[in-house]
Design a protein around this motif. Structure first.
Motif, PDB file in Angstrom:
ATOM      1  N   ALA A 209       0.833  -1.208   0.000  1.00 24.70           N
ATOM      2  CA  ALA A 209       0.000   0.000   0.000  1.00 24.70           C
ATOM      3  C   ALA A 209       0.869   1.260   0.000  1.00 24.70           C
ATOM      4  O   ALA A 209       0.546   2.244  -0.682  1.00 24.70           O
ATOM      5  CB  ALA A 209      -0.927  -0.007   1.208  1.00 24.70           C
ATOM      6  N   ALA A 210       1.960   1.245   0.753  1.00 29.29           N
ATOM      7  CA  ALA A 210       2.866   2.395   0.771  1.00 29.29           C
ATOM      8  C   ALA A 210       3.446   2.641  -0.616  1.00 29.29           C
ATOM      9  O   ALA A 210       3.566   3.788  -1.072  1.00 29.29           O
ATOM     10  CB  ALA A 210       3.982   2.168   1.785  1.00 29.29           C
ATOM     11  N   SER A 211       3.793   1.558  -1.309  1.00 26.64           N
ATOM     12  CA  SER A 211       4.345   1.703  -2.657  1.00 26.64           C
ATOM     13  C   SER A 211       3.310   2.271  -3.624  1.00 26.64           C
ATOM     14  O   SER A 211       3.642   3.024  -4.540  1.00 26.64           O
ATOM     15  CB  SER A 211       4.880   0.359  -3.173  1.00 26.64           C
ATOM     16  N   LEU A 212       2.026   1.916  -3.422  1.00 26.67           N
ATOM     17  CA  LEU A 212       0.971   2.464  -4.275  1.00 26.67           C
ATOM     18  C   LEU A 212       0.813   3.962  -4.053  1.00 26.67           C
ATOM     19  O   LEU A 212       0.610   4.729  -5.011  1.00 26.67           O
ATOM     20  CB  LEU A 212      -0.362   1.754  -3.999  1.00 26.67           C
ATOM     21  N   LEU A 213       0.893   4.389  -2.806  1.00 25.38           N
ATOM     22  CA  LEU A 213       0.807   5.819  -2.509  1.00 25.38           C
ATOM     23  C   LEU A 213       1.915   6.577  -3.233  1.00 25.38           C
ATOM     24  O   LEU A 213       1.677   7.619  -3.864  1.00 25.38           O
ATOM     25  CB  LEU A 213       0.904   6.053  -1.002  1.00 25.38           C
ATOM     26  N   HIS A 214       3.129   6.057  -3.139  1.00 26.37           N
ATOM     27  CA  HIS A 214       4.256   6.721  -3.791  1.00 26.37           C
ATOM     28  C   HIS A 214       4.159   6.639  -5.316  1.00 26.37           C
ATOM     29  O   HIS A 214       4.446   7.621  -6.021  1.00 26.37           O
ATOM     30  CB  HIS A 214       5.564   6.106  -3.299  1.00 26.37           C
ATOM     31  N   ASP A 215       3.760   5.476  -5.832  1.00 27.64           N
ATOM     32  CA  ASP A 215       3.621   5.313  -7.281  1.00 27.64           C
ATOM     33  C   ASP A 215       2.609   6.300  -7.856  1.00 27.64           C
ATOM     34  O   ASP A 215       2.823   6.877  -8.933  1.00 27.64           O
ATOM     35  CB  ASP A 215       3.177   3.888  -7.631  1.00 27.64           C
ATOM     36  N   ASP A 216       1.496   6.472  -7.171  1.00 24.96           N
ATOM     37  CA  ASP A 216       0.445   7.337  -7.690  1.00 24.96           C
ATOM     38  C   ASP A 216       0.867   8.805  -7.693  1.00 24.96           C
ATOM     39  O   ASP A 216       0.354   9.602  -8.486  1.00 24.96           O
ATOM     40  CB  ASP A 216      -0.849   7.143  -6.899  1.00 24.96           C
ATOM     41  N   VAL A 217       1.782   9.155  -6.798  1.00 24.10           N
ATOM     42  CA  VAL A 217       2.345  10.507  -6.827  1.00 24.10           C
ATOM     43  C   VAL A 217       3.269  10.652  -8.034  1.00 24.10           C
ATOM     44  O   VAL A 217       3.168  11.604  -8.819  1.00 24.10           O
ATOM     45  CB  VAL A 217       3.120  10.810  -5.531  1.00 24.10           C
ATOM     46  N   ILE A 218       4.185   9.691  -8.202  1.00 22.03           N
ATOM     47  CA  ILE A 218       5.159   9.747  -9.300  1.00 22.03           C
ATOM     48  C   ILE A 218       4.467   9.716 -10.648  1.00 22.03           C
ATOM     49  O   ILE A 218       4.817  10.469 -11.564  1.00 22.03           O
ATOM     50  CB  ILE A 218       6.157   8.585  -9.171  1.00 22.03           C
ATOM     51  N   ASP A 219       3.451   8.840 -10.776  1.00 26.00           N
ATOM     52  CA  ASP A 219       2.770   8.657 -12.060  1.00 26.00           C
ATOM     53  C   ASP A 219       1.641   9.668 -12.286  1.00 26.00           C
ATOM     54  O   ASP A 219       1.030   9.668 -13.358  1.00 26.00           O
ATOM     55  CB  ASP A 219       2.184   7.244 -12.153  1.00 26.00           C
ATOM     56  N   GLN A 220       1.341  10.483 -11.264  1.00 22.17           N
ATOM     57  CA  GLN A 220       0.247  11.454 -11.340  1.00 22.17           C
ATOM     58  C   GLN A 220      -1.065  10.771 -11.738  1.00 22.17           C
ATOM     59  O   GLN A 220      -1.823  11.255 -12.583  1.00 22.17           O
ATOM     60  CB  GLN A 220       0.595  12.578 -12.328  1.00 22.17           C
ATOM     61  N   SER A 221      -1.305   9.625 -11.127  1.00 23.26           N
ATOM     62  CA  SER A 221      -2.479   8.827 -11.473  1.00 23.26           C
ATOM     63  C   SER A 221      -3.730   9.378 -10.788  1.00 23.26           C
ATOM     64  O   SER A 221      -3.736   9.583  -9.575  1.00 23.26           O
ATOM     65  CB  SER A 221      -2.257   7.377 -11.048  1.00 23.26           C
ATOM     66  N   PRO A 222      -4.807   9.596 -11.542  1.00 21.75           N
ATOM     67  CA  PRO A 222      -6.036  10.111 -10.928  1.00 21.75           C
ATOM     68  C   PRO A 222      -6.902   9.030 -10.296  1.00 21.75           C
ATOM     69  O   PRO A 222      -7.779   9.330  -9.483  1.00 21.75           O
ATOM     70  CB  PRO A 222      -6.769  10.749 -12.106  1.00 21.75           C
ATOM     71  N   LEU A 223      -6.683   7.756 -10.686  1.00 20.61           N
ATOM     72  CA  LEU A 223      -7.545   6.675 -10.222  1.00 20.61           C
ATOM     73  C   LEU A 223      -6.729   5.548  -9.605  1.00 20.61           C
ATOM     74  O   LEU A 223      -5.589   5.297  -9.993  1.00 20.61           O
ATOM     75  CB  LEU A 223      -8.375   6.093 -11.372  1.00 20.61           C
ATOM     76  N   ARG A 224      -7.339   4.865  -8.654  1.00 14.30           N
ATOM     77  CA  ARG A 224      -6.785   3.641  -8.076  1.00 14.30           C
ATOM     78  C   ARG A 224      -7.962   2.798  -7.621  1.00 14.30           C
ATOM     79  O   ARG A 224      -8.769   3.223  -6.811  1.00 14.30           O
ATOM     80  CB  ARG A 224      -5.863   3.968  -6.899  1.00 14.30           C
ATOM     81  N   ARG A 225      -8.079   1.592  -8.173  1.00 17.53           N
ATOM     82  CA  ARG A 225      -9.145   0.654  -7.812  1.00 17.53           C
ATOM     83  C   ARG A 225     -10.535   1.254  -8.016  1.00 17.53           C
ATOM     84  O   ARG A 225     -11.455   1.061  -7.217  1.00 17.53           O
ATOM     85  CB  ARG A 225      -8.973   0.180  -6.361  1.00 17.53           C
ATOM     86  N   GLY A 226     -10.670   2.021  -9.088  1.00 20.46           N
ATOM     87  CA  GLY A 226     -11.964   2.558  -9.454  1.00 20.46           C
ATOM     88  C   GLY A 226     -12.392   3.784  -8.678  1.00 20.46           C
ATOM     89  O   GLY A 226     -13.506   4.284  -8.869  1.00 20.46           O
ATOM     90  N   ALA A 227     -11.541   4.292  -7.809  1.00 18.81           N
ATOM     91  CA  ALA A 227     -11.852   5.483  -7.015  1.00 18.81           C
ATOM     92  C   ALA A 227     -10.723   6.496  -7.179  1.00 18.81           C
ATOM     93  O   ALA A 227      -9.689   6.206  -7.786  1.00 18.81           O
ATOM     94  CB  ALA A 227     -12.037   5.108  -5.542  1.00 18.81           C
ATOM     95  N   ALA A 228     -10.949   7.681  -6.645  1.00 22.35           N
ATOM     96  CA  ALA A 228      -9.905   8.706  -6.716  1.00 22.35           C
ATOM     97  C   ALA A 228      -8.640   8.203  -6.024  1.00 22.35           C
ATOM     98  O   ALA A 228      -8.695   7.618  -4.933  1.00 22.35           O
ATOM     99  CB  ALA A 228     -10.392   9.988  -6.054  1.00 22.35           C
ATOM    100  N   SER A 229      -7.496   8.399  -6.663  1.00 20.60           N
ATOM    101  CA  SER A 229      -6.227   8.019  -6.041  1.00 20.60           C
ATOM    102  C   SER A 229      -5.980   8.899  -4.823  1.00 20.60           C
ATOM    103  O   SER A 229      -6.605   9.955  -4.651  1.00 20.60           O
ATOM    104  CB  SER A 229      -5.080   8.180  -7.036  1.00 20.60           C
ATOM    105  N   ALA A 230      -5.059   8.487  -3.977  1.00 19.98           N
ATOM    106  CA  ALA A 230      -4.742   9.263  -2.776  1.00 19.98           C
ATOM    107  C   ALA A 230      -4.253  10.672  -3.121  1.00 19.98           C
ATOM    108  O   ALA A 230      -4.695  11.644  -2.494  1.00 19.98           O
ATOM    109  CB  ALA A 230      -3.716   8.518  -1.928  1.00 19.98           C
ATOM    110  N   PRO A 231      -3.341  10.823  -4.105  1.00 18.07           N
ATOM    111  CA  PRO A 231      -2.930  12.189  -4.459  1.00 18.07           C
ATOM    112  C   PRO A 231      -4.087  13.046  -4.952  1.00 18.07           C
ATOM    113  O   PRO A 231      -4.130  14.255  -4.702  1.00 18.07           O
ATOM    114  CB  PRO A 231      -1.894  11.960  -5.571  1.00 18.07           C
ATOM    115  N   GLU A 232      -5.024  12.419  -5.661  1.00 18.86           N
ATOM    116  CA  GLU A 232      -6.189  13.147  -6.153  1.00 18.86           C
ATOM    117  C   GLU A 232      -7.077  13.585  -4.998  1.00 18.86           C
ATOM    118  O   GLU A 232      -7.657  14.679  -5.011  1.00 18.86           O
ATOM    119  CB  GLU A 232      -6.980  12.250  -7.116  1.00 18.86           C
ATOM    120  N   ALA A 233      -7.191  12.726  -3.976  1.00 22.50           N
ATOM    121  CA  ALA A 233      -8.094  12.995  -2.857  1.00 22.50           C
ATOM    122  C   ALA A 233      -7.442  13.841  -1.761  1.00 22.50           C
ATOM    123  O   ALA A 233      -8.114  14.658  -1.126  1.00 22.50           O
ATOM    124  CB  ALA A 233      -8.579  11.670  -2.259  1.00 22.50           C
TER     125      ALA A 233
END
Length: 452
Positions: A209-233
C-alpha cells in the motif's frame, strides 16, 4: 534505434529445461529452483508458431490435472483479518495522517501478497527443523514495543495502552517491562498459521500500500481501484508522507517478529521497490539491454515482494538453511510475481478503465515500453525511435499502440507469462501434497487468467 537482438535475451527469460517439450538433451542441468535453464527456451517465443504454444499447452495440461482448491477459501478466516488487524497498526492522533494511511485499505483489493504468505505458512508449518522452537516462541504480544513506549513516542490511539505521545518531560526511571502472553493450547497442538506469520501477511500488505501511494504521486495517477487516487483525494505531499508513515509502522512491526533473517528479507524489498522505480524513470536502455532492464524492473517492483514475503513465511515457520522449502517459496513468488506483472502489462493494452480500476493505456502515456511493445519492436523496427524517446512526441502513443496491435506482441507476452506461471507451479513439487500446495498451484491459474 535498432531492434533488440533475439540472441541478446536475458537469462531470466530461460525459465526451465526445455527438454520436456523438445526431447532430452545430452546432459542434465543441475541448478537451483527457478534458475535459468537451456537456451532452447527461446524457441518458445521466437521459433515456429507450433513451438510458441508449447508452454501454453503444458500449462493447460497441468491446470487440468491439478486438484482444484480455492486458495482464497482455504485461508479465508486469517485473510479476512489481515486488513482489519493492520488498520489498528496505522492509527494516528493526526486526523489527516490517520485517514490517508488507511485510505487504500478501505477499498477492495486482491490481497494476493498476504494470500501467498498465508498459503506458504499453511503448506510448510511443521516441516522445518526449527518448528518446535518457533511454536514455543509464538506466545508473544506482537504489539508490545521492544523499547519503552515513551522513548518511541509513536502514539497510536488504537493501541493506546502500549504507545505513548510526546511529553514535555521525560522520566528515565519510568520504564515498563514487556509482558508475555500465556501459551495458546490450540496452537501448541497444531501446525496452524503462527501469529508472526499472520503479522507478516499484514506487513507485506502495508508495504504494498505504501508503494501504491508513492507510485500514484510519481505517475500522477487520478484513479486507483476505481476510485480517486490518494494524491487526487489528499494531495501529493500528504500522499508521500502517508506512504512514509506506513513504512515506519511496518518496520516497527517487522522488528517485533524477532527473526533477523526475515527483517533482512523484508527490508531488502523496500530497497528493491526504490531501485525498480529508478530503473523505470531512467532513459530508455540500449536495444541489447531492453529485455534485461524490463524484467529486472518487473522483479524489483512486483515479484520481490511476493518472493521474499513467501520465503519469510517459511523462515518464521522454522525452516532453516539447507532445507529446500525456503527456496521453493522464493522461486514460486519470483516466477508468479513476474507472471502477474506480465499479465498486468497485457491488460494495459486490452482492458479499459472500468475493468482495471485505473486509466487504460497508462504505460505508454508514462513512457514505458513493456512486454507487448518490446516484442512488437522485433516485428516493426519503426517502433524503436518511439521507445527511445519514451513516446514523448505528439502521436507517439497512438502510433505505438497501432504497431503493437498489428504485431504478435500481446500473444507472445501472454506466452511468456504462461511460462513463468508454469515454472511457479513446477517448483512446488518438493512440498508435501496438501490442500495448501494445491491452492498455490491453483493460484497460478487465477493469476494468468485474470481480467483485472
Amino acid at each position: 534505434m535498432s531492434r533488440p537482438s533475439q540472441l541478446s535475451l536475458p537469462n531470466s527469460q530461460r525459465l526451465f529445461n526445455a527438454s520436456s517439450f523438445f526431447g532430452s538433451t545430452s546432459r542434465t542441468e543441475k541448478r537451483p529452483l527457478g534458475a535459468p535453464a537451456s537456451n532452447r527456451i527461446s524457441h518458445l517465443y521466437f521459433g515456429p508458431p507450433r513451438c510458441r504454444h508449447a508452454v501454453f499447452l503444458e500449462f493447460s495440461r497441468l491446470s487440468s490435472t491439478a486438484v482444484r482448491t480455492d486458495p482464497f477459501q482455504l485461508v479465508a478466516e486469517p485473510l479476512s483479518q489481515v486488513r482489519s488487524a493492520l488498520i489498528s497498526l496505522l492509527g494516528s492522533s493526526n486526523q489527516n495522517l490517520d485517514e490517508i494511511a488507511k485510505y487504500y485499505f478501505r477499498q477492495p483489493s486482491k490481497q494476493l501478497r498476504p494470500l501467498i504468505v498465508l498459503l506458504f505458512a499453511k503448506a510448510t508449518n511443521g516441516l522445518g527443523h526449527g518448528w518446535s522452537q518457533k511454536l514455543s516462541e509464538s506466545a508473544i504480544d506482537l504489539d508490545q514495543p521492544l523499547s519503552r513506549a515513551d522513548v518511541l513516542t509513536d502514539y497510536n490511539p488504537s493501541i493506546s495502552t502500549k504507545t505513548a505521545p510526546f511529553s514535555i518531560e521525560w522520566d528515565p526511571q519510568n520504564g515498563s517491562q514487556s509482558e508475555s502472553l500465556p501459551p495458546d493450547a490450540d496452537l501448541m497442538e497444531s501446525t496452524a498459521i503462527l501469529p508472526t506469520q499472520n503479522r507478516l501477511a499484514q506487513i507485506v500488505e502495508m508495504i504494498h500500500a505504501a508503494s501504491l501511494l508513492h507510485d500514484d504521486v510519481i505517475d500522477q495517477s487520478p484513479l486507483r481501484r476505481g476510485a480517486a487516487s490518494a494524491p487526487e483525494a489528499y494531495g501529493t505531499k500528504l500522499s508521500v508522507l502517508g506512504g512514509n508513515f506506513i513504512l515506519g509502522r511496518a518496520s516497527a512491526a517487522l522488528a517485533r517478529l524477532g527473526d533477523p533473517e526475515v527483517v533482512e528479507l523484508i527490508a531488502s524489498i523496500m530497497s528493491n521497490l526504490v531501485e525498480g522505480e529508478i530503473l523505470q524513470m531512467q532513459e530508455a536502455p540500449a536495444p541489447n539491454l531492453a529485455w534485461r532492464v524490463y524484467l529486472q524492473k518487473t522483479y524489483m517492483k512486483t515479484a520481490s515482494l511476493m518472493a521474499k514475503g513467501a520465503r519469510g513465511a517459511v523462515v518464521l515457520g522454522g525452516c532453516q538453511e539447507g532445507q529446500i522449502y525456503g527456496e521453493v517459496a522464493y522461486a514460486y513468488g519470483r516466477n508468479l510475481g513476474i507472471a502477474f506483472q506480465l499479465v498486468d502489462d497485457i491488460l494495459d493494452y486490452e482492458a479499459g478503465e472500468a475493468t482495471l480500476g485505473k486509466p487504460g493505456g497508462a504505460d505508454l502515456q508514462l513512457g514505458l515500453a513493456t512486454g507487448p511493445a518490446l516484442f512488437a519492436w522485433e516485428e516493426h523496427p519503426e517502433i524503436g525511435p518511439l521507445i527511445d524517446r519514451k513516446f514523448k512526441e505528439s502521436g507517439d502513443v497512438e502510433r505505438a499502440r497501432e504497431l503493437v496491435r498489428r504485431s504478435s506482441g500481446v500473444e507472445r507476452t501472454r506466452n511468456l507469462a504462461f511460462a513463468y506461471a508454469n515454472q511457479a507451479k513446477k517448483v512446488l513439487d518438493p512440498l508435501p501434497d496438501t490442500d495448501a500446495k494445491a491452492a498455490l498451484a491453483s493460484l497460478t491459474d487465477r493469476v494468468i487468467k485474470r481480467k483485472s
